[in-house]
Design a protein around this motif. Structure first.
Motif, PDB file in Angstrom:
ATOM      1  N   PHE A  82       0.151  -1.122  -6.369  1.00 23.15           N
ATOM      2  CA  PHE A  82      -0.525  -0.725  -4.892  1.00 23.15           C
ATOM      3  C   PHE A  82      -2.136  -1.836  -5.360  1.00 23.15           C
ATOM      4  O   PHE A  82      -2.535  -1.733  -4.016  1.00 23.15           O
ATOM      5  N   GLU A 107       0.881  -1.615   0.119  1.00 21.23           N
ATOM      6  CA  GLU A 107       0.013  -0.188   0.123  1.00 21.23           C
ATOM      7  C   GLU A 107       0.873   1.206  -0.089  1.00 21.23           C
ATOM      8  O   GLU A 107       2.141   1.221   0.197  1.00 21.23           O
ATOM      9  N   ASN A 108       0.536   2.203   0.280  1.00 18.85           N
ATOM     10  CA  ASN A 108       0.726   4.109  -0.086  1.00 18.85           C
ATOM     11  C   ASN A 108       1.276   3.806   1.130  1.00 18.85           C
ATOM     12  O   ASN A 108       1.234   3.222   2.387  1.00 18.85           O
ATOM     13  N   GLU A 109       2.994   4.233   1.193  1.00 20.20           N
ATOM     14  CA  GLU A 109       4.580   4.257   2.121  1.00 20.20           C
ATOM     15  C   GLU A 109       4.730   2.963   2.557  1.00 20.20           C
ATOM     16  O   GLU A 109       5.442   2.683   3.982  1.00 20.20           O
ATOM     17  N   LYS A 118       7.565   0.940  -1.776  1.00 22.28           N
ATOM     18  CA  LYS A 118       8.032   0.201  -3.159  1.00 22.28           C
ATOM     19  C   LYS A 118       9.671   1.332  -3.650  1.00 22.28           C
ATOM     20  O   LYS A 118      10.101   0.448  -4.527  1.00 22.28           O
ATOM     21  N   THR A 119       8.689   2.372  -3.658  1.00 21.05           N
ATOM     22  CA  THR A 119       9.628   3.772  -4.504  1.00 21.05           C
ATOM     23  C   THR A 119      11.139   3.039  -3.802  1.00 21.05           C
ATOM     24  O   THR A 119      11.931   3.336  -4.591  1.00 21.05           O
ATOM     25  N   ASP A 136       7.089   1.466 -12.131  1.00 20.07           N
ATOM     26  CA  ASP A 136       6.167   1.827 -10.709  1.00 20.07           C
ATOM     27  C   ASP A 136       5.001   1.534 -11.119  1.00 20.07           C
ATOM     28  O   ASP A 136       4.463   3.364 -11.481  1.00 20.07           O
ATOM     29  N   ASP A 137       4.230   1.348 -11.243  1.00 19.74           N
ATOM     30  CA  ASP A 137       2.597   1.232 -11.267  1.00 19.74           C
ATOM     31  C   ASP A 137       2.178   2.269 -12.113  1.00 19.74           C
ATOM     32  O   ASP A 137       1.575   3.490 -12.526  1.00 19.74           O
TER      33      ASP A 137
END
Length: 950
Positions: free
Chosen positions: A934, A33-35, A38-39, A902-903
């Motif tokens: 995500f 999920e966000n944070e 992943k990045t 990346d998404d």
């Protein structure tokens, strides 16, 4: 060549501390999920391969906040070197990197640069790494920019070049526009023109200055004329020198021309020697053929007597004919036998490969097929293990809860006990307020408890800590599958037992007397309630201790039962011959992996049985033809040779059978053939005589001498043409000189003229220098010198701006030329793959991607053509993705590095996302792909081993 990342180990990078990800496949989905990081993980891979950003860089360094470690390690697999470890930690500049090869050799930045094919981070991110921003930005372009953008992606794979070219054009436009007034160069040109006009006005005010300046210009013009004359003479001298160097060539040209003029051999045909050799060869062949026919006549007469083989043929003719009737079937048997042997060999090689793939050794027996009863037993064992593990997990969770209850009850008791009166004080209060001799509560035990309250509190605190540590060790031990698991579990149980002993070993608390006068009736009522609570908490505490003991017994029982089940599973694997890596889940849930292997073994056995039958049939056939062995000389162990020998023997014998009837006829035909040969021979001999006469040659020797002279004449002609080409520039100048001495004399004259011009030029330069010094003296105190300096400064500033403008224009032009060259080189193949990928992503809605007049168009299924700007946002993004993947595929002959996304596909609808997944899987067959997302929808489209949850 390729580079594949097999595992990731992070010491400290952003939010990731001591993180390890192993067994990375060709396609790997990173979900979070966000944070979730992943990045950060994607940036970590970039940093290990290409270095940490410097502290002066605008990029984030992701230094961890709660750890001093910074960096990590990648385990990669490379076709050139094998399995390699790349570690990068904190150090100077981009960090300290260590590369370890399979043979133990170590290296640093230079070796790492070879591993990534000399690529830097910016290039890698532009070619192999893209995100949603890179996909969506195409929607913000106009028609011209969009086509340039797509063409660049397809040919070079790097849209950054377009940005750079546009940036150079923009910077050049800021400096100069043809009709502009604001750009710097336009303004500077107007300033220079104004200053030049002012300078002319100031210059006219000084007559002396004008006179000296005129003289200086006159000297300059004379100097320029002398310089031009000297340059012309120097060029002429260079030509004369070249003529002198090549004089030997001219001499050779004259000699060859004289020889050619005198030669009389000019009309011989080009292929005359070839014609002569062909005629001689034909005549020799006919003569040899005549000799062969005569020899055949002689041999035919000698064959008039029957041999041993001919006698056998006449006697066994019918049997031989019967054998010949079986030749085709025997050949078919041989072909089938050869085919079966090849197939059996392939099957055996495949069996060995399958064994290794299924973790079986080459000599290990293949496990037998599972029976229904075995399958049932495995399911029961699997169910038993699950049940035991569930019970064990529940018992551990209950034990954890009981430990929590023990700590909670202990804290409550510790809070109550300091407030309880001693028995004497309580009894006195009871008599005072209730006038009764009987005590409602027996507090005999409380007196001893209060005497040791502090000791009890200390023991219980120690017991709580020991119990908590023991519970954690027991839980970790029961959950661990290694050899250290049971030892940790026993240690945890022992510590829990010790904690229980310390808790139950309690002593009455001694409570300090209170001042009787301060005890009110409310205090007395409160004491009654506190004593009730205290007794209740003690009773609950004892019950928790009892429950803990029971739970520990359950844990020990289930642990032993699980160990017995695991041992039973190991025995089943050993007895059944399964690989050691076999799990109970694979035995229950998966199909029998050895079924295909057993079928292959059965097929090989069937082929071997059939081969045995075919070999027996061939042996029987060989026994039937064995009687021909004395008259047919061949390898009787080689069946094809036997078949060929019998066939030839039969045919030869048939011919010999008729020889007595045909010898005379053959001889007559042979004599007729010999007459034809003699006629042809005489015809060729006459043609040779005609050839000699055409060149006026008496015989062949004379003919060959004349041909040698003719060949020499041709070589001289060729040499003359070559020499004339080499000195073609000076051939006309050659006619001006009688001999080389005349040429040398002319060269000396030109040299003297050049020296004289140099002296005159030097004299004029000295005069001009004197005039310039005089002008400078006049300029020192006047307005003209100031204007002249300002004019020179403006011209210098203008030149700097022009140089800067030229640099930007040339750089932009070079980039455009590079993209044009790349399109001609790689773009055709890239366009074919783009069409295939785009058709897949759009589920066949678009059938073709075309280039027309330097722009990209797509053809829909109904034949309609659309410009890229006319596509919807998601369809244009799919065209971009198709171009990007097509470029990566066609660049694999240069470099093959992992792709990271990346998404990038959130604008795709559900069906086209599924097509995108299919395309990613296709690309992953040759190139490793990491996809960070995500979106939970992707979790169902990849195998469990291809998903990494963050």
């Amino acid at each position: 060549m390729k580079l594949k990342i097999k595992s990731i180990e992070i010491y400290g990078f952003g939010k990731w501390i001591d993180k390890k990800i192993v067994n990375l496949g060709q396609v790997q989905l990173f979900y979070g999920e966000n944070e979730a990081g992943k990045t950060t993980l994607m940036t970590f891979i970039h940093s290990i391969l290409f270095g940490f950003p410097t502290k002066q860089s605008s990029d984030l360094r992701y230094e961890p906040k709660i750890s001093s470690k910074y960096g990590g390690k990648l385990l990669i697999e490379d076709d050139r070197y094998g399995e390699i470890s790349i570690e990068r930690v904190r150090g100077k500049a981009n960090g300290k990197v260590t590369v370890i090869l399979p043979n133990g050799e170590t290296g640093s930045d230079n070796l790492l640069e070879k591993l990534v094919y000399g690529m830097d981070k910016t290039t890698y991110q532009a070619l192999f790494s893209f995100d949603l921003f890179g996909v969506q930005k195409i929607q913000r372009m106009n028609k011209a920019k969009l086509n340039r953008y797509f063409l660049s992606v397809g040919s070079l794979g790097n849209e950054q070049l377009l940005k750079l070219a546009d940036k150079f054009q923009l910077e050049a436009g800021k400096l100069y526009k043809q009709t502009g007034r604001v750009p710097d160069i336009n303004k500077k040109i107007r300033e220079v023109q104004n200053k030049r006009q002012q300078l002319r006005i100031a210059k006219g005010k000084n007559d002396q200055y004008t006179q000296i300046y005129s003289e200086k210009e006159s000297y300059e013009q004379e100097t320029e004329e002398i310089r031009k004359t000297r340059t012309k003479n120097e060029a002429h001298l260079e030509q004369l020198s070249r003529l002198a160097v090549n004089w030997s060539y001219f001499s050779e040209i004259i000699a060859i021309q004289e020889d050619i003029r005198k030669s009389t051999v000019k009309n011989m045909p080009q292929d005359s020697l070839f014609q002569l050799n062909h005629l001689n060869q034909s005549i020799d062949q006919l003569r040899a053929k005549t000799m062969q026919e005569k020899e055949r006549s002689k041999q035919a007469m000698e064959r008039s007597n029957l041999t041993k083989s001919q006698l056998l043929f006449i006697k066994q003719k019918e049997e031989i004919q019967r054998i010949l009737s079986t030749v085709d079937s025997t050949k078919a048997i041989l072909q089938e036998k050869d085919f079966l042997e090849r197939e059996a060999k392939k099957e055996m090689e495949q069996i060995l490969r399958n064994k290794l793939q299924l973790n079986l050794t080459i000599g290990q027996q293949i496990p037998t097929a599972q029976t229904a009863a075995q399958k049932t037993d495995y399911q029961k064992l699997y169910h038993s293990i699950i049940v035991v593990e569930s019970k064990l997990q529940k018992a551990i969770e209950k034990k954890t809860f009981l430990v929590y209850q023990e700590n909670s009850l202990s804290e409550q008791i510790d809070k109550i006990e300091p407030d309880i009166w001693n028995n004497q004080l309580f009894q006195e209060a009871k008599k005072r307020y209730e006038q009764s001799e009987d005590s409602e509560y027996d507090l005999g035990q409380s007196r001893s408890i209060k005497e040791n309250l502090s000791e009890l509190k200390t023991n219980r605190l120690k017991a709580s800590l020991i119990g908590a540590v023991g519970a954690l060790l027991a839980i970790f031990g029961f959950m661990s599958a290694g050899q250290a698991g049971p030892l940790l579990a026993l240690s945890g149980v022992a510590m829990i037992g010790l904690a229980r002993f310390l808790y139950v070993k309690k002593k009455p608390v001694k409570i300090v007397d209170e001042d009787k006068s301060r005890n009110t009736y409310a205090d007395y009522i409160k004491q009654i309630e506190l004593r009730k609570q205290w007794r209740t908490q003690l009773a609950e505490f004892d019950q928790v201790i009892t429950d803990s003991k029971e739970v520990l017994e359950i844990i020990e029982k289930n642990t032993n039962e699980k160990k017995e089940l695991i041992n039973k599973l190991g025995q089943i694997i050993t007895d059944s011959g399964y690989p050691e890596t076999t799990t109970i889940e694979s035995l229950v849930n998966q199909e029998d992996p050895f079924e295909t292997l057993r079928e292959r073994v059965l097929a090989v056995e069937e082929k071997e049985e059939l081969l045995k039958q075919l070999s027996e049939q061939l042996i029987q056939w060989k026994n039937q033809v064995q009687f021909l062995e004395p008259v047919i000389l061949l390898d009787w162990e080689h069946y094809p040779s036997i078949i060929e020998g019998i066939t030839n023997f039969y045919q030869e014998s048939l011919d010999d059978e008729q020889k007595f009837l045909s010898i005379q006829k053959e001889e007559e035909l042979r004599q007729q053939e010999m007459k034809k040969i003699v006629y042809e021979q005489r015809n060729f001999e006459q043609q040779r005589i005609t050839l000699f006469q055409s060149v006026e040659a008496k015989n062949e020797e004379d003919f060959r001498k004349k041909f040698i002279l003719f060949d020499e004449w041709k070589r001289k002609r060729a040499r003359l043409q070559l020499l004339e080409q080499q000195v073609s520039e000076d051939i006309n100048l050659l006619e001006q000189f009688r001999d080389k001495e005349d040429l040398v004399e002319q060269m000396n004259k030109v040299k003297k003229s050049i020296e004289l011009h140099k002296v005159n030029e030097e004299t004029l330069m000295n005069k001009r220098v004197k005039n310039e010094l005089a002008l400078k003296e006049l300029e020192k105190g006047g307005e003209y010198s100031v204007l002249l300096q300002e004019y020179a400064n403006l011209k210098s500033e203008l030149q700097e701006l022009v140089d800067m403008w030229s640099t930007h224009k040339v750089a932009a032009e070079l980039i455009e030329r590079a993209m044009t060259h790349a399109r001609k080189n790689r773009f055709p193949e890239t366009l074919q793959d783009t069409t295939k990928y785009f058709e897949l992503l759009t589920k066949g809605q678009y059938k073709q991607v075309l280039i027309k007049e330097e722009k990209i168009e797509v053809q829909r299924r109904d034949g309609s053509l659309f410009d890229a700007l006319e596509l919807s946002q998601s369809t244009a993004e799919q065209l971009y993705v198709a171009l990007r993947f097509a470029f990566v595929k066609n660049a694999t002959d240069i470099v093959k590095l992992p792709i990271m996304i990346d998404d990038g596909f959130v604008n795709f609808d559900q069906s086209r996302r599924m097509q995108m997944i299919e395309l990613i899987k296709q690309i992953s067959e040759t190139t490793q792909v990491f996809y960070f997302t995500f979106d939970q929808q992707y979790l169902t489209k990849f195998r469990k081993d291809q998903i990494e949850m963050l």
